[in-house]
Design an enzyme around this catalytic site. Structure first.
Site, PDB file in Angstrom:
ATOM      1  N   ASN A  81       0.828  -1.202   0.000  1.00 44.31           N
ATOM      2  CA  ASN A  81       0.000   0.000   0.000  1.00 44.31           C
ATOM      3  C   ASN A  81       0.864   1.254   0.000  1.00 44.31           C
ATOM      4  O   ASN A  81       1.970   1.280   0.558  1.00 44.31           O
ATOM      5  CB  ASN A  81      -1.031   0.005   1.137  1.00 44.31           C
ATOM      6  CG  ASN A  81      -0.450  -0.203   2.521  1.00 44.31           C
ATOM      7  OD1 ASN A  81       0.617  -0.782   2.678  1.00 44.31           O
ATOM      8  ND2 ASN A  81      -1.159   0.267   3.520  1.00 44.31           N
ATOM      9  N   GLU A 100       0.265   5.266   0.689  1.00 45.32           N
ATOM     10  CA  GLU A 100      -0.675   6.298   1.138  1.00 45.32           C
ATOM     11  C   GLU A 100      -0.231   7.678   0.672  1.00 45.32           C
ATOM     12  O   GLU A 100       0.821   7.835   0.036  1.00 45.32           O
ATOM     13  CB  GLU A 100      -0.792   6.208   2.668  1.00 45.32           C
ATOM     14  CG  GLU A 100      -1.371   4.850   3.085  1.00 45.32           C
ATOM     15  CD  GLU A 100      -1.582   4.702   4.575  1.00 45.32           C
ATOM     16  OE1 GLU A 100      -1.070   5.533   5.362  1.00 45.32           O
ATOM     17  OE2 GLU A 100      -2.265   3.734   4.959  1.00 45.32           O
ATOM     18  N   CYS A 113      -4.271   0.852  -2.210  1.00 47.01           N
ATOM     19  CA  CYS A 113      -4.148  -0.429  -1.519  1.00 47.01           C
ATOM     20  C   CYS A 113      -3.023  -1.256  -2.140  1.00 47.01           C
ATOM     21  O   CYS A 113      -2.651  -1.059  -3.309  1.00 47.01           O
ATOM     22  CB  CYS A 113      -5.444  -1.214  -1.614  1.00 47.01           C
ATOM     23  SG  CYS A 113      -6.739  -0.677  -0.483  1.00 47.01           S
ATOM     24  N   GLU A 161      -3.147  -4.215  -3.185  1.00 49.59           N
ATOM     25  CA  GLU A 161      -3.629  -4.981  -4.334  1.00 49.59           C
ATOM     26  C   GLU A 161      -3.603  -4.149  -5.613  1.00 49.59           C
ATOM     27  O   GLU A 161      -3.463  -4.705  -6.714  1.00 49.59           O
ATOM     28  CB  GLU A 161      -5.049  -5.503  -4.072  1.00 49.59           C
ATOM     29  CG  GLU A 161      -5.139  -6.505  -2.926  1.00 49.59           C
ATOM     30  CD  GLU A 161      -5.340  -5.868  -1.556  1.00 49.59           C
ATOM     31  OE1 GLU A 161      -5.017  -4.675  -1.405  1.00 49.59           O
ATOM     32  OE2 GLU A 161      -5.812  -6.564  -0.656  1.00 49.59           O
ATOM     33  N   CYS A 219     -10.071  -5.574   0.925  1.00 54.60           N
ATOM     34  CA  CYS A 219     -11.258  -4.723   0.945  1.00 54.60           C
ATOM     35  C   CYS A 219     -12.106  -5.019  -0.294  1.00 54.60           C
ATOM     36  O   CYS A 219     -11.668  -5.691  -1.240  1.00 54.60           O
ATOM     37  CB  CYS A 219     -10.858  -3.245   1.007  1.00 54.60           C
ATOM     38  SG  CYS A 219     -10.216  -2.575  -0.531  1.00 54.60           S
ATOM     39  N   CYS A 258     -10.742  -4.024  -3.732  1.00 58.03           N
ATOM     40  CA  CYS A 258      -9.624  -4.863  -4.173  1.00 58.03           C
ATOM     41  C   CYS A 258     -10.082  -6.259  -4.564  1.00 58.03           C
ATOM     42  O   CYS A 258      -9.473  -6.893  -5.429  1.00 58.03           O
ATOM     43  CB  CYS A 258      -8.550  -4.899  -3.096  1.00 58.03           C
ATOM     44  SG  CYS A 258      -7.715  -3.308  -2.975  1.00 58.03           S
TER      45      CYS A 258
HETATM   46  N1  THU Z   1      -5.319  -1.725   2.665  1.00 54.51           N
HETATM   47  C1  THU Z   1      -4.765  -2.456   1.659  1.00 54.51           C
HETATM   48  O1  THU Z   1      -3.661  -2.158   1.194  1.00 54.51           O
HETATM   49  N2  THU Z   1      -5.459  -3.512   1.180  1.00 54.51           N
HETATM   50  C2  THU Z   1      -6.656  -3.945   1.668  1.00 54.51           C
HETATM   51  O2  THU Z   1      -7.254  -4.860   1.100  1.00 54.51           O
HETATM   52  C3  THU Z   1      -7.211  -3.323   2.866  1.00 54.51           C
HETATM   53  C4  THU Z   1      -6.610  -2.014   3.259  1.00 54.51           C
HETATM   54  C5  THU Z   1      -4.589  -0.541   3.163  1.00 54.51           C
HETATM   55  C6  THU Z   1      -5.213   0.763   2.802  1.00 54.51           C
HETATM   56  C7  THU Z   1      -4.626   1.684   3.853  1.00 54.51           C
HETATM   57  O3  THU Z   1      -3.362   2.161   3.383  1.00 54.51           O
HETATM   58  C8  THU Z   1      -4.401   0.781   5.050  1.00 54.51           C
HETATM   59  O4  THU Z   1      -4.517  -0.556   4.570  1.00 54.51           O
HETATM   60  C9  THU Z   1      -5.421   0.978   6.158  1.00 54.51           C
HETATM   61  O5  THU Z   1      -6.714   0.901   5.681  1.00 54.51           O
END
Ligand code: THU
Length: 128
Positions: A45, A47, A56, A58, A89, A92
């Site tokens: 991920n 940000e 994310c 994925e 999530c 994804c």
């Molecule tokens: N996140 C992912 O990278 N993949 C997921 O399937 C769930 C959430 C990340 C997004 C964010 O940077 C952090 O987890 C907290 O939500």
């Protein structure tokens, strides 16, 4: 699918997780996938100070997958900071679905499961 090396995928996912850029949530995520042509692709991920723009893990994986030749994903392992299996999530799940099959195996906290159980009645290219 009997011949998936889940330990290898988990190791790759943990390596990706360690490269995550998650200073805001402090929730690094890594994901790795095995393709039908034997490649391993991964993502973490990423940000952003504009919080809603975070990507994310994925998303990165799918970009890497397509960049390398649009293979089909056969197995996926997503991990949290402790290396534990993490459920993707909803967005994804849809991204993964596009480049997988219903039988693609996803590592859940309860063990491997077909992607079709994570996204039942999925919307896909055949619906267009
Ligand atoms: N996140 C992912 O990278 N993949 C997921 O399937 C769930 C959430 C990340 C997004 C964010 O940077 C952090 O987890 C907290 O939500």
């Amino acid at each position: 699918m009997a011949n998936i090396d889940w330990d290898q995928l988990r190791t790759e996912a943990i390596g990706a997780m360690k490269r995550a850029y998650a200073p805001y949530s402090k929730f690094p995520v890594g994901v790795a996938a095995k393709t039908d042509d034997g490649r391993i692709v991964s993502g973490c991920n990423v940000e952003n100070a504009s919080y809603g723009l975070g990507l994310c893990a994925e998303c990165g994986l799918i970009s890497n997958l397509v960049l390398g030749g649009r293979s089909i994903i056969k197995a996926i392992y997503c991990v949290d900071i402790n290396g534990n299996a993490l459920s993707p999530c909803g967005r994804c799940r849809q991204l993964l679905w596009e480049h997988s099959t219903p039988d693609t195996q996803f590592m859940t906290p309860d063990g491997p499961a077909p992607l079709s159980t994570l996204l039942p009645w999925a919307f896909g290219p055949e619906n267009l």
